[in-house]
Design a protein around this motif. Structure first.
Motif, mmCIF file in Angstrom:
data_model
loop_
_atom_site.group_PDB
_atom_site.id
_atom_site.type_symbol
_atom_site.label_atom_id
_atom_site.label_comp_id
_atom_site.label_asym_id
_atom_site.label_seq_id
_atom_site.Cartn_x
_atom_site.Cartn_y
_atom_site.Cartn_z
ATOM 1 N N ARG A 40 4.843 2.181 -7.238
ATOM 2 C CA ARG A 40 5.145 3.275 -6.322
ATOM 3 C C ARG A 40 3.880 4.093 -6.108
ATOM 4 N N VAL A 41 3.682 4.577 -4.886
ATOM 5 C CA VAL A 41 2.532 5.426 -4.563
ATOM 6 C C VAL A 41 3.045 6.668 -3.852
ATOM 7 N N GLU A 42 2.435 7.800 -4.147
ATOM 8 C CA GLU A 42 2.821 9.064 -3.502
ATOM 9 C C GLU A 42 1.582 9.800 -3.030
ATOM 10 N N HIS A 43 1.636 10.269 -1.780
ATOM 11 C CA HIS A 43 0.577 11.101 -1.224
ATOM 12 C C HIS A 43 0.870 12.526 -1.681
ATOM 13 N N LEU A 44 -0.037 13.135 -2.419
ATOM 14 C CA LEU A 44 0.268 14.407 -3.079
ATOM 15 C C LEU A 44 0.515 15.566 -2.135
ATOM 16 N N VAL A 48 5.036 12.257 0.648
ATOM 17 C CA VAL A 48 5.545 10.970 1.129
ATOM 18 C C VAL A 48 5.274 9.914 0.060
ATOM 19 N N ALA A 49 6.309 9.146 -0.276
ATOM 20 C CA ALA A 49 6.179 8.117 -1.307
ATOM 21 C C ALA A 49 6.728 6.803 -0.785
ATOM 22 N N GLU A 50 6.244 5.718 -1.381
ATOM 23 C CA GLU A 50 6.682 4.396 -0.954
ATOM 24 C C GLU A 50 6.496 3.424 -2.111
ATOM 25 N N ARG A 51 7.388 2.468 -2.188
ATOM 26 C CA ARG A 51 7.225 1.387 -3.168
ATOM 27 C C ARG A 51 6.381 0.293 -2.535
ATOM 28 N N PHE A 52 5.616 -0.429 -3.347
ATOM 29 C CA PHE A 52 4.800 -1.533 -2.848
ATOM 30 C C PHE A 52 4.950 -2.718 -3.797
ATOM 31 N N ALA A 53 4.730 -3.906 -3.262
ATOM 32 C CA ALA A 53 4.887 -5.124 -4.050
ATOM 33 C C ALA A 53 3.614 -5.966 -4.083
ATOM 34 N N GLY A 57 0.078 -4.019 0.155
ATOM 35 C CA GLY A 57 1.053 -2.972 0.470
ATOM 36 C C GLY A 57 0.559 -1.599 0.058
ATOM 37 N N LEU A 58 -0.087 -1.519 -1.106
ATOM 38 C CA LEU A 58 -0.654 -0.257 -1.587
ATOM 39 C C LEU A 58 -1.756 0.227 -0.650
ATOM 40 N N ILE A 59 -2.656 -0.661 -0.299
ATOM 41 C CA ILE A 59 -3.773 -0.304 0.588
ATOM 42 C C ILE A 59 -3.268 0.097 1.966
ATOM 43 N N PHE A 61 -0.406 1.528 2.728
ATOM 44 C CA PHE A 61 0.173 2.866 2.647
ATOM 45 C C PHE A 61 -0.934 3.925 2.638
ATOM 46 N N ILE A 62 -1.930 3.727 1.791
ATOM 47 C CA ILE A 62 -3.024 4.703 1.691
ATOM 48 C C ILE A 62 -3.760 4.808 3.021
ATOM 49 N N THR A 63 -4.027 3.685 3.666
ATOM 50 C CA THR A 63 -4.708 3.685 4.958
ATOM 51 C C THR A 63 -3.895 4.452 6.002
ATOM 52 N N ARG A 64 -2.581 4.212 6.024
ATOM 53 C CA ARG A 64 -1.699 4.899 6.974
ATOM 54 C C ARG A 64 -1.709 6.402 6.736
ATOM 55 N N MET A 65 -1.632 6.816 5.491
ATOM 56 C CA MET A 65 -1.594 8.249 5.174
ATOM 57 C C MET A 65 -2.924 8.922 5.507
ATOM 58 N N LEU A 66 -4.034 8.264 5.238
ATOM 59 C CA LEU A 66 -5.336 8.855 5.556
ATOM 60 C C LEU A 66 -5.543 8.939 7.069
ATOM 61 N N ALA A 67 -5.085 7.928 7.801
ATOM 62 C CA ALA A 67 -5.196 7.963 9.265
ATOM 63 C C ALA A 67 -4.337 9.088 9.826
ATOM 64 N N SER A 68 -3.157 9.271 9.267
ATOM 65 C CA SER A 68 -2.263 10.340 9.707
ATOM 66 C C SER A 68 -2.872 11.708 9.424
#
Length: 77
Positions: A40-44, A48-53, A57-59, A61-68
């Motif tokens: 699981r990863v959470e943007h502090l 927003v949090a999401e599970r990854f497999a 998937g982890l990368i 999520f992080i890329t999406r959050m940083l772009a946002s």
């Protein structure tokens, strides 16, 4: 436990922005052939949090959050 010879701030003097901070929780491996990056990863700052497999998937999520976050700061300028 090994001590650091100098504080982390002295190594990299630019501050770490909180909008680029994440918590990553990795599931323990029960099988030696299992995917290492499951959890699981959470943007502090947004919560927003999401599970990854997978590492991908982890990368993603992080890329999406940083772009946002970048798009949000551009709109505020």
């Amino acid at each position: 436990m090994e001590k650091r010879s100098q504080p982390l701030a002295a190594v990299n003097e630019s501050p770490l922005p909180p909008d680029r901070a994440f918590v990553v929780q990795l599931r323990p491996q029960s099988d030696s052939g299992a995917e290492l990056f499951v959890g699981r990863v959470e943007h502090l700052t947004s919560g927003v949090a999401e599970r990854f497999a997978s590492a991908e998937g982890l990368i993603m999520f992080i890329t999406r959050m940083l772009a946002s976050a970048a798009a949000s700061s551009d709109r505020r300028r």
